[in-house]
Design a protein around this motif. Structure first.
Motif, PDB file in Angstrom:
ATOM      1  N   ALA A  46      13.500  -8.271  39.789  1.00 19.97           N
ATOM      2  CA  ALA A  46      14.005  -7.522  38.635  1.00 19.97           C
ATOM      3  C   ALA A  46      13.589  -8.195  37.336  1.00 19.97           C
ATOM      4  O   ALA A  46      13.574  -9.420  37.233  1.00 19.97           O
ATOM      5  CB  ALA A  46      15.524  -7.431  38.706  1.00 19.97           C
ATOM      6  N   PRO A  47      13.273  -7.392  36.312  1.00 19.59           N
ATOM      7  CA  PRO A  47      12.987  -7.969  34.995  1.00 19.59           C
ATOM      8  C   PRO A  47      14.231  -8.675  34.453  1.00 19.59           C
ATOM      9  O   PRO A  47      15.359  -8.246  34.699  1.00 19.59           O
ATOM     10  CB  PRO A  47      12.641  -6.750  34.135  1.00 19.59           C
ATOM     11  CG  PRO A  47      12.328  -5.657  35.091  1.00 19.59           C
ATOM     12  CD  PRO A  47      13.097  -5.938  36.338  1.00 19.59           C
TER      13      PRO A  47
ATOM     14  N   ARG B  14       7.918  -2.137  32.446  1.00 23.79           N
ATOM     15  CA  ARG B  14       8.448  -2.668  33.707  1.00 23.79           C
ATOM     16  C   ARG B  14       9.967  -2.479  33.780  1.00 23.79           C
ATOM     17  O   ARG B  14      10.513  -2.125  34.821  1.00 23.79           O
ATOM     18  CB  ARG B  14       8.074  -4.144  33.802  1.00 23.79           C
ATOM     19  CG  ARG B  14       8.266  -4.727  35.132  1.00 23.79           C
ATOM     20  CD  ARG B  14       7.630  -6.112  35.234  1.00 23.79           C
ATOM     21  NE  ARG B  14       8.187  -6.728  36.405  1.00 23.79           N
ATOM     22  CZ  ARG B  14       9.008  -7.759  36.389  1.00 23.79           C
ATOM     23  NH1 ARG B  14       9.301  -8.351  35.249  1.00 23.79           N
ATOM     24  NH2 ARG B  14       9.513  -8.231  37.491  1.00 23.79           N
ATOM     25  N   VAL B  15      10.650  -2.714  32.667  1.00 22.32           N
ATOM     26  CA  VAL B  15      12.107  -2.517  32.628  1.00 22.32           C
ATOM     27  C   VAL B  15      12.445  -1.048  32.858  1.00 22.32           C
ATOM     28  O   VAL B  15      13.320  -0.717  33.666  1.00 22.32           O
ATOM     29  CB  VAL B  15      12.699  -3.016  31.290  1.00 22.32           C
ATOM     30  CG1 VAL B  15      14.138  -2.552  31.119  1.00 22.32           C
ATOM     31  CG2 VAL B  15      12.600  -4.527  31.193  1.00 22.32           C
ATOM     32  N   ARG B  16      11.745  -0.135  32.162  1.00 26.74           N
ATOM     33  CA  ARG B  16      11.995   1.308  32.355  1.00 26.74           C
ATOM     34  C   ARG B  16      11.745   1.721  33.797  1.00 26.74           C
ATOM     35  O   ARG B  16      12.544   2.456  34.396  1.00 26.74           O
ATOM     36  CB  ARG B  16      11.102   2.133  31.420  1.00 26.74           C
ATOM     37  CG  ARG B  16      11.507   2.114  29.979  1.00 26.74           C
ATOM     38  CD  ARG B  16      10.737   3.139  29.149  1.00 26.74           C
ATOM     39  NE  ARG B  16       9.299   3.138  29.376  1.00 26.74           N
ATOM     40  CZ  ARG B  16       8.428   2.373  28.726  1.00 26.74           C
ATOM     41  NH1 ARG B  16       8.849   1.529  27.797  1.00 26.74           N
ATOM     42  NH2 ARG B  16       7.131   2.451  28.987  1.00 26.74           N
TER      43      ARG B  16
ATOM     44  N   GLN C  51       6.213  -5.366  29.551  1.00 25.79           N
ATOM     45  CA  GLN C  51       7.571  -5.726  29.953  1.00 25.79           C
ATOM     46  C   GLN C  51       8.532  -4.567  29.723  1.00 25.79           C
ATOM     47  O   GLN C  51       9.390  -4.290  30.560  1.00 25.79           O
ATOM     48  CB  GLN C  51       8.035  -6.983  29.205  1.00 25.79           C
ATOM     49  CG  GLN C  51       9.347  -7.525  29.694  1.00 25.79           C
ATOM     50  CD  GLN C  51       9.301  -7.995  31.145  1.00 25.79           C
ATOM     51  OE1 GLN C  51       8.252  -8.179  31.748  1.00 25.79           O
ATOM     52  NE2 GLN C  51      10.469  -8.159  31.718  1.00 25.79           N
ATOM     53  N   ALA C  52       8.393  -3.855  28.616  1.00 23.30           N
ATOM     54  CA  ALA C  52       9.245  -2.687  28.354  1.00 23.30           C
ATOM     55  C   ALA C  52       9.000  -1.604  29.400  1.00 23.30           C
ATOM     56  O   ALA C  52       9.948  -0.977  29.897  1.00 23.30           O
ATOM     57  CB  ALA C  52       8.984  -2.147  26.954  1.00 23.30           C
TER      58      ALA C  52
ATOM     59  N   TRP D 266      11.794  -0.189  36.506  1.00 20.36           N
ATOM     60  CA  TRP D 266      12.774  -0.803  37.390  1.00 20.36           C
ATOM     61  C   TRP D 266      14.111  -0.088  37.313  1.00 20.36           C
ATOM     62  O   TRP D 266      14.749   0.155  38.335  1.00 20.36           O
ATOM     63  CB  TRP D 266      12.941  -2.283  37.055  1.00 20.36           C
ATOM     64  CG  TRP D 266      13.673  -3.032  38.115  1.00 20.36           C
ATOM     65  CD1 TRP D 266      13.160  -3.600  39.245  1.00 20.36           C
ATOM     66  CD2 TRP D 266      15.081  -3.272  38.175  1.00 20.36           C
ATOM     67  NE1 TRP D 266      14.153  -4.176  39.982  1.00 20.36           N
ATOM     68  CE2 TRP D 266      15.347  -3.995  39.347  1.00 20.36           C
ATOM     69  CE3 TRP D 266      16.141  -2.949  37.332  1.00 20.36           C
ATOM     70  CZ2 TRP D 266      16.618  -4.402  39.708  1.00 20.36           C
ATOM     71  CZ3 TRP D 266      17.417  -3.358  37.698  1.00 20.36           C
ATOM     72  CH2 TRP D 266      17.648  -4.076  38.875  1.00 20.36           C
ATOM     73  N   LEU D 267      14.541   0.275  36.099  1.00 14.87           N
ATOM     74  CA  LEU D 267      15.808   0.992  35.941  1.00 14.87           C
ATOM     75  C   LEU D 267      15.761   2.367  36.602  1.00 14.87           C
ATOM     76  O   LEU D 267      16.733   2.799  37.229  1.00 14.87           O
ATOM     77  CB  LEU D 267      16.175   1.113  34.461  1.00 14.87           C
ATOM     78  CG  LEU D 267      16.577  -0.188  33.773  1.00 14.87           C
ATOM     79  CD1 LEU D 267      16.719   0.025  32.272  1.00 14.87           C
ATOM     80  CD2 LEU D 267      17.855  -0.750  34.379  1.00 14.87           C
TER      81      LEU D 267
ATOM     82  N   GLU E 155      15.581  -8.722  31.652  1.00 15.65           N
ATOM     83  CA  GLU E 155      16.420  -7.906  30.774  1.00 15.65           C
ATOM     84  C   GLU E 155      17.449  -7.083  31.538  1.00 15.65           C
ATOM     85  O   GLU E 155      18.407  -6.589  30.949  1.00 15.65           O
ATOM     86  CB  GLU E 155      15.554  -6.960  29.930  1.00 15.65           C
ATOM     87  CG  GLU E 155      14.699  -7.664  28.907  1.00 15.65           C
ATOM     88  CD  GLU E 155      13.366  -8.157  29.469  1.00 15.65           C
ATOM     89  OE1 GLU E 155      13.150  -8.092  30.699  1.00 15.65           O
ATOM     90  OE2 GLU E 155      12.537  -8.625  28.677  1.00 15.65           O
ATOM     91  N   THR E 156      17.269  -6.915  32.833  1.00 15.81           N
ATOM     92  CA  THR E 156      18.187  -6.102  33.622  1.00 15.81           C
ATOM     93  C   THR E 156      19.230  -6.931  34.368  1.00 15.81           C
ATOM     94  O   THR E 156      20.071  -6.369  35.056  1.00 15.81           O
ATOM     95  CB  THR E 156      17.407  -5.257  34.645  1.00 15.81           C
ATOM     96  OG1 THR E 156      16.739  -6.125  35.553  1.00 15.81           O
ATOM     97  CG2 THR E 156      16.410  -4.348  33.953  1.00 15.81           C
TER      98      THR E 156
END
Length: 182
Positions: free
Chosen positions: A98-99, A18-20, A15-16, A22-23, A101-102
């Motif tokens: 989008a994850p 994926r967030v990186r 997940q971390a 995606w950003l 967290e974003t």
């Protein structure tokens, strides 16, 4: 021993990542197609994607009736669908994928509603081509592969794509115009 400071499980690490990813992708695509980010243009893209998927489904239906020349429309549909879908994903900022967290709470709620509708669309639309595949094989076992497998496969592909694309289409359709930066 000291405790690890980062994510501990495989899912947390993924997940971390994926967030990186995606950003970074969001930053890369942020300035692309600025003229297409208005509600009117996004809606035109949604309509074009829907039309391309409809043509793909109709292609399958025509092929089921033995019209071999209709298979050409599948290629035409793909030539329209792929760039239009790519543009739609860019201008809608891929919010449907989008994850969490974003996104803020409202965006998460909108995304989850759109995903729920997308699942319903997928399940509902896929019933018809699946029934065609099952019944055509049972009732007409002598039918050729073009009339059963190809036609049914094209119809299933169109319905799966429609269901898979519908969350992004719903979010792009309903999203307000971006605020001007003046």
């Amino acid at each position: 021993m000291t405790a690890a400071t980062g994510p501990s499980t495989l899912l947390d690490r993924y997940q971390a990542y994926r967030v990186r990813r995606w950003l970074a992708r969001e930053k890369q695509l942020a300035g692309m197609l600025p003229g297409w980010r208005t509600r009117r243009r996004r809606r035109a893209l949604v309509i074009t994607v829907a039309a391309a998927l409809t043509v793909l489904f109709v292609t399958g239906v025509l092929c089921a009736f033995g019209l071999e020349w209709a298979a050409l429309f599948a290629g035409l549909s793909a030539l329209i669908f792929l760039p239009t879908w790519t543009m739609l994903r860019i201008v809608s900022q891929a919010q449907d994928n989008a994850p969490a967290e974003t996104l803020d709470e409202l965006e998460i709620a909108q995304r989850e509603t759109a995903r729920s509708i997308g699942l319903t669309v997928t399940q509902t639309l896929c019933v018809f081509p699946m029934m065609y595949l099952v019944w055509s094989g049972a009732i007409f076992p002598e039918a050729d592969a073009f009339r059963t497998a190809y036609a049914g496969g094209v119809m299933v592909l169109a319905t799966l794509l429609a269901g898979g694309c519908s969350p992004a289409m719903i979010l792009a359709w309903s999203k307000a115009d971006p605020e001007s930066e003046n």
